[in-house]
Design an enzyme around this catalytic site. Sequence first.
Site, PDB file in Angstrom:
ATOM      1  N   PRO A 134       0.771  -1.247   0.000  1.00  0.00           N
ATOM      2  CA  PRO A 134       0.000   0.000   0.000  1.00  0.00           C
ATOM      3  C   PRO A 134       0.799   1.292   0.000  1.00  0.00           C
ATOM      4  O   PRO A 134       0.218   2.376   0.098  1.00  0.00           O
ATOM      5  CB  PRO A 134      -0.805  -0.115   1.290  1.00  0.00           C
ATOM      6  CG  PRO A 134       0.092  -0.876   2.206  1.00  0.00           C
ATOM      7  CD  PRO A 134       0.801  -1.873   1.319  1.00  0.00           C
ATOM      8  N   CYS A 135       2.124   1.235  -0.176  1.00  0.00           N
ATOM      9  CA  CYS A 135       2.935   2.441  -0.015  1.00  0.00           C
ATOM     10  C   CYS A 135       2.554   3.580  -0.967  1.00  0.00           C
ATOM     11  O   CYS A 135       2.694   4.736  -0.625  1.00  0.00           O
ATOM     12  CB  CYS A 135       4.420   2.115  -0.140  1.00  0.00           C
ATOM     13  SG  CYS A 135       4.899   1.441  -1.740  1.00  0.00           S
ATOM     14  N   LYS A 136       2.066   3.275  -2.154  1.00  0.00           N
ATOM     15  CA  LYS A 136       1.725   4.328  -3.120  1.00  0.00           C
ATOM     16  C   LYS A 136       0.217   4.443  -3.368  1.00  0.00           C
ATOM     17  O   LYS A 136      -0.217   5.199  -4.223  1.00  0.00           O
ATOM     18  CB  LYS A 136       2.434   4.061  -4.444  1.00  0.00           C
ATOM     19  CG  LYS A 136       3.933   3.961  -4.295  1.00  0.00           C
ATOM     20  CD  LYS A 136       4.610   4.955  -5.160  1.00  0.00           C
ATOM     21  CE  LYS A 136       6.101   4.690  -5.124  1.00  0.00           C
ATOM     22  NZ  LYS A 136       6.879   5.768  -4.739  1.00  0.00           N
TER      23      LYS A 136
END
Length: 160
Positions: A109-111
């Site tokens: 989910p980092c981006k």
Amino acid sequence: EDEEEDDEAVDMEDFVDQGGLEEDTNTVQIPDKSAKGGEIVSTRTYDLNITYDKYYQTPRLWLTGYDENRKAMSVDEMYEDFSADHANKTITMEAHPHLPGPPQASVHPCKHAQTMKKLLVQIKEGGGDLQVHQYLILFLKFVQAIIPTIEYDFTQNFVL
């Protein structure tokens, strides 16, 4: 006043009497292995789980794959279904935070927040209006770019 009458709740006894709780016949039938030929094409399937990632404050998608014979797929088999640009980068194999068992494929989910914000801005600039209940559908369409072999939804369309 006529609209108020139309919005009245359905009586459950009438619903049952009219066959509202009949068995659902629109289920997937597993083909008989002894039968030869036929028109049913076996395909790989995935269970999708969505959790909320507190650190990134976005939804997080988890996938468990099954082959054509409904047996759990190996990590390598699942990677065959993912975009080569994203395998082992955006898609990683990790332990699910709430379900026991082998590692599951996860779209990191980092981006997500950055990408979802960009999509929301594009929809707004295009004259569209995304309602809160449509966010998850847009999220799944975004994930479909990463996992192109999985089809999620054909009922919603967004103009970017």
